[in-house]
Scaffold this motif. Structure first.
Motif, PDB file in Angstrom:
ATOM      1  N   ALA A 121     -55.758  41.044  48.660  1.00 57.80           N
ATOM      2  CA  ALA A 121     -55.769  39.578  48.619  1.00 57.80           C
ATOM      3  C   ALA A 121     -55.977  38.994  50.009  1.00 57.80           C
ATOM      4  CB  ALA A 121     -54.469  39.068  48.012  1.00 57.80           C
ATOM      5  N   ARG A 122     -55.320  39.577  51.007  1.00 55.95           N
ATOM      6  CA  ARG A 122     -55.474  39.087  52.380  1.00 55.95           C
ATOM      7  C   ARG A 122     -56.902  39.307  52.883  1.00 55.95           C
ATOM      8  NH1 ARG A 122     -51.257  38.116  55.807  1.00 55.95           N
ATOM      9  NH2 ARG A 122     -52.365  39.124  57.517  1.00 55.95           N
ATOM     10  N   SER A 123     -57.485  40.452  52.532  1.00 56.09           N
ATOM     11  CA  SER A 123     -58.852  40.746  52.977  1.00 56.09           C
ATOM     12  C   SER A 123     -59.843  39.760  52.379  1.00 56.09           C
ATOM     13  CB  SER A 123     -59.225  42.176  52.589  1.00 56.09           C
ATOM     14  OG  SER A 123     -58.417  43.111  53.265  1.00 56.09           O
ATOM     15  N   ARG A 124     -59.661  39.431  51.109  1.00 58.40           N
ATOM     16  CA  ARG A 124     -60.569  38.472  50.468  1.00 58.40           C
ATOM     17  C   ARG A 124     -60.442  37.087  51.091  1.00 58.40           C
ATOM     18  NH1 ARG A 124     -59.028  41.692  46.082  1.00 58.40           N
ATOM     19  NH2 ARG A 124     -57.321  40.301  45.495  1.00 58.40           N
ATOM     20  N   LEU A 125     -59.216  36.673  51.369  1.00 60.02           N
ATOM     21  CA  LEU A 125     -59.004  35.369  51.993  1.00 60.02           C
ATOM     22  C   LEU A 125     -59.586  35.339  53.399  1.00 60.02           C
ATOM     23  CD1 LEU A 125     -57.766  32.556  52.006  1.00 60.02           C
ATOM     24  CD2 LEU A 125     -55.587  33.577  52.730  1.00 60.02           C
ATOM     25  N   LYS A 126     -59.394  36.429  54.160  1.00 58.13           N
ATOM     26  CA  LYS A 126     -59.929  36.495  55.523  1.00 58.13           C
ATOM     27  C   LYS A 126     -61.450  36.413  55.506  1.00 58.13           C
ATOM     28  CE  LYS A 126     -59.676  39.287  59.714  1.00 58.13           C
ATOM     29  NZ  LYS A 126     -59.111  40.526  60.328  1.00 58.13           N
ATOM     30  N   ALA A 127     -62.078  37.088  54.541  1.00 59.45           N
ATOM     31  CA  ALA A 127     -63.545  37.047  54.443  1.00 59.45           C
ATOM     32  C   ALA A 127     -64.040  35.631  54.162  1.00 59.45           C
ATOM     33  CB  ALA A 127     -64.015  38.010  53.359  1.00 59.45           C
ATOM     34  N   LEU A 128     -63.333  34.906  53.308  1.00 57.36           N
ATOM     35  CA  LEU A 128     -63.722  33.538  53.003  1.00 57.36           C
ATOM     36  C   LEU A 128     -63.589  32.634  54.222  1.00 57.36           C
ATOM     37  CD1 LEU A 128     -62.097  33.109  49.470  1.00 57.36           C
ATOM     38  CD2 LEU A 128     -64.553  33.198  49.986  1.00 57.36           C
ATOM     39  N   LEU A 129     -62.482  32.789  54.960  1.00 55.92           N
ATOM     40  CA  LEU A 129     -62.273  31.972  56.155  1.00 55.92           C
ATOM     41  C   LEU A 129     -63.293  32.320  57.230  1.00 55.92           C
ATOM     42  CD1 LEU A 129     -58.358  32.071  56.345  1.00 55.92           C
ATOM     43  CD2 LEU A 129     -59.795  30.149  55.634  1.00 55.92           C
ATOM     44  N   HIS A 130     -63.578  33.616  57.385  1.00 51.37           N
ATOM     45  CA  HIS A 130     -64.539  34.056  58.396  1.00 51.37           C
ATOM     46  C   HIS A 130     -65.932  33.516  58.094  1.00 51.37           C
ATOM     47  CE1 HIS A 130     -65.919  36.678  61.613  1.00 51.37           C
ATOM     48  NE2 HIS A 130     -66.908  37.080  60.842  1.00 51.37           N
ATOM     49  N   ARG A 131     -66.286  33.471  56.815  1.00 56.94           N
ATOM     50  CA  ARG A 131     -67.609  32.985  56.408  1.00 56.94           C
ATOM     51  C   ARG A 131     -67.815  31.535  56.804  1.00 56.94           C
ATOM     52  NH1 ARG A 131     -68.421  32.359  50.130  1.00 56.94           N
ATOM     53  NH2 ARG A 131     -67.116  30.551  50.646  1.00 56.94           N
ATOM     54  N   ASP A 132     -66.727  30.760  56.809  1.00 51.16           N
ATOM     55  CA  ASP A 132     -66.837  29.325  57.081  1.00 51.16           C
ATOM     56  C   ASP A 132     -66.706  28.982  58.563  1.00 51.16           C
ATOM     57  OD1 ASP A 132     -67.135  28.854  54.402  1.00 51.16           O
ATOM     58  OD2 ASP A 132     -65.000  28.491  54.046  1.00 51.16           O
ATOM     59  N   LYS A 133     -66.494  30.000  59.436  1.00 54.74           N
ATOM     60  CA  LYS A 133     -66.363  29.711  60.858  1.00 54.74           C
ATOM     61  C   LYS A 133     -67.716  29.415  61.484  1.00 54.74           C
ATOM     62  CE  LYS A 133     -62.227  32.340  62.164  1.00 54.74           C
ATOM     63  NZ  LYS A 133     -61.730  33.428  63.021  1.00 54.74           N
ATOM     64  N   PRO A 134     -67.738  28.608  62.545  1.00 56.77           N
ATOM     65  CA  PRO A 134     -68.989  28.456  63.304  1.00 56.77           C
ATOM     66  C   PRO A 134     -69.429  29.794  63.850  1.00 56.77           C
ATOM     67  CG  PRO A 134     -67.371  26.784  63.946  1.00 56.77           C
ATOM     68  CD  PRO A 134     -66.655  27.756  63.047  1.00 56.77           C
ATOM     69  N   ALA A 135     -70.715  29.962  64.064  1.00 58.76           N
ATOM     70  CA  ALA A 135     -71.255  31.253  64.502  1.00 58.76           C
ATOM     71  C   ALA A 135     -70.610  31.721  65.790  1.00 58.76           C
ATOM     72  CB  ALA A 135     -72.771  31.158  64.668  1.00 58.76           C
ATOM     73  N   LYS A 136     -70.343  30.819  66.718  1.00 53.24           N
ATOM     74  CA  LYS A 136     -69.783  31.208  68.006  1.00 53.24           C
ATOM     75  C   LYS A 136     -68.419  31.842  67.845  1.00 53.24           C
ATOM     76  CE  LYS A 136     -69.027  29.432  72.689  1.00 53.24           C
ATOM     77  NZ  LYS A 136     -69.118  28.268  73.578  1.00 53.24           N
TER      78      LYS A 136
END
Length: 389
Positions: free
Chosen positions: A370-385
């Motif tokens: 569950a934590r990995s899926r949430l982290k992937a979603l948050l990471h996807r929405d970060k600015p590229a930098k």
């Protein structure tokens, strides 16, 4: 999420006298015995050096860390040490399990005395059982090292079947090789030529120097420069830098004052443009943190620093391996250091065929997923930098 069961080793060595199991508050472990064990460790782990572990836990006193201990030779020798906290403190899971969880520790290889390794590994399992734990969790355990082999044998002797979750590989450097030949073979002549071109362009901006700060007198000021450099980048903007929280900065300063860090610095006209926190224990070094001037990213200052560190440690006869401590698939270090360490979460039941331990294992796996899926979603929405590590 599946796991791989460990199998019994084919060759069972002759048994040494059993080591005695014990446990106590980590802060109460006798420092001289702890330091001696670290110097005699079968497999080094600088994150469990007292000079690092005690300041690190100082940032989170609510964890109430305990030390699982093994004593050999009639109690005269500290043969094993593993800092642990309750599953509730580490994971907020109300289950009878102990977890090798420590702030800022991307490695949980226990300290095992090289002359008593299997017996010490078994005593640590026994110490966890004596504390009422049905499961002992070692997240981020090296799976192809000597300490793992010692635990595998200790479990086989107790008819225990460990489980490995989250198996992956991270970059490492075999420092016994000649640096220039190693870099040329890894990068190829064309890429290495391009990096040299970038370095020459950087030289045109001002005098570029590389130095390694050793000992508290040098490492203390170098750490402050590291913290400022990190705070000026994306980690500072996101509030995740080592110096962003007073407790974290205090931990790093205490560790530096204890002589824990060697800090490599690349400077341009006297100002730091890249800095790396290194540690060592025995024949192994650990690349803990890196920061660089993002305004000079076109010159790849982080890579340039890593090249200098590669040359430095490859020329050091006391160091045979450097653990990058980086995440799997790291976009920078994976292209510089080609060796790999297999790491994963080692879950050890303290009783044979225990349904309670199996249930806790499944619960931990579900939580991790569950934590990995949430982290992937948050990471996807970060600015590229912000995706740069």
């Amino acid at each position: 999420m599946g796991g791989a069961a460990m199998t019994r080793m084919d060759a069972v060595p002759a048994r040494a006298p059993a080591a005695a199991a014990a446990a106590m508050a980590l802060a109460e472990v006798r420092r001289a015995a702890w330091d001696h064990l670290a110097a005699q460790a079968l497999e080094p782990n600088a994150f469990y050096d007292a000079r690092y572990a005690l300041p690190a836990y100082g940032t989170a006193p609510h964890l109430a860390p305990q030390a699982l201990l093994a004593h050999a030779e009639g109690g005269r020798v500290l043969a094993g040490l593993l800092p642990v906290v309750s599953a509730w403190s580490a994971l907020r899971l109300p289950v009878p399990a102990l977890v090798a969880h420590q702030p800022y520790a991307p490695l949980t290889v226990p300290l095992l005395h090289r002359d008593h390794a299997v017996e010490a590994a078994g005593a640590l399992i026994d110490a966890a059982a004596a504390r009422g734990a049905r499961l002992l969790s070692l997240p981020v355990m090296v799976l192809d090292g000597k300490a793992y082999d010692a635990f595998a044998e200790a479990m086989a002797r107790r008819n225990l079947a460990g489980i490995v979750h989250n198996r992956h590989e991270r970059a490492a450097l075999d420092a016994r090789q000649e640096a220039e030949s190693y870099l040329r073979a890894g990068f190829g002549a064309k890429k290495l030529k391009e990096l040299r071109r970038l370095r020459h362009r950087l030289d045109e901006e001002g005098i570029v120097t590389f130095a390694l700060a050793r000992g508290p007198a040098e490492a203390g000021p170098a750490l402050e420069r590291f913290l400022r450099l990190e705070a000026a980048g994306w980690k500072g903007a996101g509030g995740t830098g080592l110096g962003q929280k007073p407790g974290d900065a205090d931990f790093a300063r205490r560790a530096a004052a204890e002589g824990m860090f060697e800090i490599g610095e690349l400077t341009l006209a006297g100002r730091p443009i890249a800095s790396g926190l290194m540690m060592r224990q025995g024949e192994r070094a650990f690349f803990f943190k890196i920061a660089y001037d993002e305004e000079l990213a076109r010159y790849s200052p982080g890579v340039q620093l890593t090249l200098e560190l590669t040359r430095l440690y490859a020329a050091d006869p006391d160091i045979t391996l450097i653990d990058s401590t980086a995440a799997a698939g790291h976009p920078m270090i994976d292209h510089v250091w080609r060796e790999r360490l297999s790491v994963g979460d080692l879950l050890i039941p303290t009783r044979p065929d225990d349904a309670v331990a199996a249930a806790i294992t499944a619960l931990m796996a579900a939580r991790r997923g569950a934590r990995s899926r949430l982290k992937a979603l948050l990471h996807r929405d970060k600015p590229a930098k912000e995706k740069r590590i």
